[in-house]
Design a protein around this motif. Structure first.
Motif, mmCIF file in Angstrom:
data_model
loop_
_atom_site.group_PDB
_atom_site.id
_atom_site.type_symbol
_atom_site.label_atom_id
_atom_site.label_comp_id
_atom_site.label_asym_id
_atom_site.label_seq_id
_atom_site.Cartn_x
_atom_site.Cartn_y
_atom_site.Cartn_z
ATOM 1 N N ALA A 8 0.941 -1.082 0.038
ATOM 2 C CA ALA A 8 -0.072 0.050 0.017
ATOM 3 C C ALA A 8 0.903 1.112 0.106
ATOM 4 C CB ALA A 8 -0.764 -0.126 1.048
ATOM 5 N N THR A 9 1.910 1.167 0.639
ATOM 6 C CA THR A 9 2.678 2.480 0.774
ATOM 7 C C THR A 9 3.447 2.724 -0.501
ATOM 8 O OG1 THR A 9 3.403 1.923 3.217
ATOM 9 C CG2 THR A 9 4.858 3.509 1.847
ATOM 10 N N VAL A 10 3.843 1.633 -1.358
ATOM 11 C CA VAL A 10 4.447 1.849 -2.709
ATOM 12 C C VAL A 10 3.412 2.457 -3.606
ATOM 13 C CG1 VAL A 10 5.205 0.540 -4.793
ATOM 14 C CG2 VAL A 10 6.003 -0.268 -2.479
ATOM 15 N N THR A 11 2.014 1.983 -3.551
ATOM 16 C CA THR A 11 1.136 2.586 -4.424
ATOM 17 C C THR A 11 0.725 4.045 -3.993
ATOM 18 O OG1 THR A 11 -0.012 0.562 -4.501
ATOM 19 C CG2 THR A 11 -1.351 2.273 -5.201
ATOM 20 N N ALA A 12 0.729 4.360 -2.756
ATOM 21 C CA ALA A 12 0.430 5.502 -2.546
ATOM 22 C C ALA A 12 1.593 6.618 -2.733
ATOM 23 C CB ALA A 12 0.177 5.692 -0.921
ATOM 24 N N LEU A 116 12.038 4.195 -6.185
ATOM 25 C CA LEU A 116 11.418 4.835 -5.261
ATOM 26 C C LEU A 116 12.481 5.260 -4.269
ATOM 27 C CD1 LEU A 116 7.884 3.191 -4.779
ATOM 28 C CD2 LEU A 116 8.507 5.052 -5.919
ATOM 29 N N LYS A 117 12.445 6.643 -3.904
ATOM 30 C CA LYS A 117 13.707 7.116 -2.915
ATOM 31 C C LYS A 117 13.237 6.725 -1.845
ATOM 32 C CE LYS A 117 15.277 10.211 -6.296
ATOM 33 N NZ LYS A 117 15.467 11.599 -6.800
ATOM 34 N N PRO A 118 13.858 6.499 -0.701
ATOM 35 C CA PRO A 118 13.888 6.107 0.773
ATOM 36 C C PRO A 118 12.965 7.494 1.327
ATOM 37 C CG PRO A 118 15.661 5.264 0.302
ATOM 38 C CD PRO A 118 15.283 6.089 -0.830
ATOM 39 N N GLU A 119 13.343 8.601 0.793
ATOM 40 C CA GLU A 119 12.794 10.010 1.402
ATOM 41 C C GLU A 119 11.385 10.007 0.919
ATOM 42 O OE1 GLU A 119 13.343 14.598 -0.024
ATOM 43 O OE2 GLU A 119 15.122 13.375 0.339
ATOM 44 N N SER A 120 11.183 9.626 -0.458
ATOM 45 C CA SER A 120 9.671 9.764 -1.200
ATOM 46 C C SER A 120 8.718 8.996 -0.044
ATOM 47 C CB SER A 120 9.701 9.451 -2.493
ATOM 48 O OG SER A 120 10.346 10.280 -3.138
ATOM 49 N N ILE A 121 9.154 7.613 0.038
ATOM 50 C CA ILE A 121 8.398 6.547 0.955
ATOM 51 C C ILE A 121 8.145 7.304 2.436
ATOM 52 C CG2 ILE A 121 8.725 4.548 1.890
ATOM 53 C CD1 ILE A 121 10.256 3.531 -0.499
ATOM 54 N N ARG A 122 9.328 7.915 3.051
ATOM 55 C CA ARG A 122 9.023 8.475 4.312
ATOM 56 C C ARG A 122 8.180 9.713 4.376
ATOM 57 N NH1 ARG A 122 14.253 9.686 4.619
ATOM 58 N NH2 ARG A 122 15.465 7.672 4.383
ATOM 59 N N ASN A 123 8.260 10.473 3.334
ATOM 60 C CA ASN A 123 7.109 11.588 3.067
ATOM 61 C C ASN A 123 5.741 10.997 2.786
ATOM 62 O OD1 ASN A 123 9.094 13.342 3.432
ATOM 63 N ND2 ASN A 123 9.433 13.798 1.315
ATOM 64 N N THR A 124 5.623 10.033 2.164
ATOM 65 C CA THR A 124 4.159 9.278 2.156
ATOM 66 C C THR A 124 3.807 8.745 3.377
ATOM 67 O OG1 THR A 124 4.596 8.669 -0.044
ATOM 68 C CG2 THR A 124 2.983 7.693 0.696
#
Length: 127
Positions: A8-12, A116-124
């Protein structure tokens, strides 16, 4: 895969990255994640819909066995690598070629950011 929220985090995260791009390239465009059979319900007049349609484990999925300390305590949780396949559908004014412009915007973004960059995932996750 790190936990039950990973997919779900990847999709978001994809939705968030694409939204930042398409709204600049095509005014008023939105990115949604609804089922394709719900067309007309939740799909924007101008925008992109991304839908996860297939999930498959990669061949090297069992190479990361759980590690344990000498006390028996779990040192590292087992992880699984998954391949996520999405259907991307673009909507908009055909006369103004909005669907094609949206698709071009998405292809450019995905080509320039193939991972996907770790920063983008963290922000999501923080949102």
């Amino acid at each position: 895969m790190s936990n039950y929220l990973a997919i779900a985090t990847v999709t978001a995260t994809l939705q968030r990255i694409l939204q930042d791009t398409v709204q600049v390239d095509v005014e008023g465009a939105r990115v949604t994640t609804v089922r394709p059979d719900n067309v007309g319900r939740g799909i924007p007049e101008t925008g992109v819909n991304i839908f996860l349609y297939r999930v498959a484990p990669l061949n090297w999925r069992n190479q990361d066995l759980p590690g344990r300390r000498s006390t028996g305590e779990l040192n590292q949780r087992p992880r699984i690598a998954m391949e996520l396949n999405y259907i991307v559908t673009c909507y908009g004014n055909e006369v103004e070629l909005e669907p094609q412009r949206l698709l071009g915007s998405i292809v450019r973004t995905m080509h320039s950011q193939p991972m996907l960059k770790p920063e983008s995932i963290r922000n999501t996750i923080e949102d």
